[in-house]
Design an enzyme around this catalytic site. Structure first.
Site, mmCIF file in Angstrom:
data_model
loop_
_atom_site.group_PDB
_atom_site.id
_atom_site.type_symbol
_atom_site.label_atom_id
_atom_site.label_comp_id
_atom_site.label_asym_id
_atom_site.label_seq_id
_atom_site.Cartn_x
_atom_site.Cartn_y
_atom_site.Cartn_z
ATOM 1 C CG HIS A 91 -6.417 -5.171 -3.328
ATOM 2 N ND1 HIS A 91 -5.346 -6.040 -3.228
ATOM 3 C CD2 HIS A 91 -7.524 -5.894 -3.096
ATOM 4 C CE1 HIS A 91 -5.810 -7.249 -2.929
ATOM 5 N NE2 HIS A 91 -7.122 -7.192 -2.835
ATOM 6 C CB SER A 138 -10.446 -1.028 -3.479
ATOM 7 O OG SER A 138 -11.582 -1.856 -3.426
ATOM 8 C CG ASN A 154 -1.956 -1.147 -2.821
ATOM 9 O OD1 ASN A 154 -1.181 -1.274 -3.773
ATOM 10 N ND2 ASN A 154 -2.628 -2.173 -2.311
ATOM 11 C CG ASP A 196 -4.167 -5.685 0.185
ATOM 12 O OD1 ASP A 196 -3.479 -4.751 -0.257
ATOM 13 O OD2 ASP A 196 -4.025 -6.864 -0.159
#
Ligand code: GRF
Length: 220
Positions: free
Chosen positions: A107, A134, A105, A143
């Site tokens: 973020h 990140s 992911n 997260d």
């Protein structure tokens, strides 16, 4: 060819960065499919223009049913890597565990700082002088998975949430393309919550523009 599936919910500028990097052969990968939980996502138009397969799985209150559908669609595309790029739905533990080590992911914060929403506003409210983005492995806690790489930028005294978001976006695009290229070029593994690149444990997140491992650097 290294196969990626990209999960999106909105604008899709990170998806576009991947499409462009592949077109320019800076990224040797193939986007097997784009999956959106929203039928009105601009990202779907980008997928259509690039002639990519796309699938809409409409968000529904029954989380388990959504996740089961997503799992079977993902299985059908047999991805090497699943990239959450502005995907705004929280996935259930079972699905995340099923694709452990295979799902990343992007973020917009220097995790572990500021998981969740409104990161630019929170950075300014805290008076931080540095911000960033990140890319991390997806694990059941939101997260909070191990961070593979980050890009940093200074915060100016006259920044607003909008100027921070605008300045960060090109760094997001570069970072995401660089991390996906890393996966395509060498083993990046998650073992017991620890990242290993080329079979070496990663002690700190890689920093874009500073300590990027070279392709083919296969020390064992
Ligand atoms: C980006 O800021 C990304 O970091 C966050 O959501 C935004 C998505 O932008 N997770 P886009 O849809 O890729 O343009």
């Amino acid at each position: 060819m290294f196969r990626i599936v990209v999960l999106v919910s909105g604008r899709g500028s990170n998806l576009q960065a991947l499409i462009d990097a592949i077109a320019k052969e800076r990224l040797k990968a193939r986007i097997a499919a784009v999956i959106s939980n929203r039928s009105d996502a601009q990202a779907l138009e980008r997928a259509r223009r690039a002639d990519l397969d796309s699938v809409v799985i409409a968000s529904q209150p029954d989380r388990a049913a959504f996740d089961r559908t997503l799992e079977s669609v993902l299985d059908g595309y047999n991805p090497d890597l699943i990239v959450l790029a502005g995907f705004m739905r929280v996935l259930g533990d079972a699905l995340v565990r099923r694709f452990a080590g295979q799902m990343i992911n992007i973020h917009p914060s220097l995790l572990p700082a500021y998981p969740g929403l409104d990161t630019h506003t929170r950075v300014l409210a805290a008076g931080d002088n540095e911000h960033g983005v990140s890319v991390h492995f997806v694990t059941p806690r939101l997260d909070a998975g191990p961070v593979i790489a980050q890009a940093r930028m200074p915060v100016d005294t006259d920044d607003t949430p909008q100027t921070l978001a605008e300045r960060l976006l090109p760094a997001e695009h570069r970072l995401l393309c660089a991390v996906v290229a890393l996966f395509a070029e060498q083993p990046v593994e998650l073992r017991d919550e620890k990242i290993h690149i080329n079979h070496h444990p990663l002690e700190h997140p890689l920093r874009l523009g500073r300590d990027w491992p070279q392709a083919g650097d296969r020390r064992r």
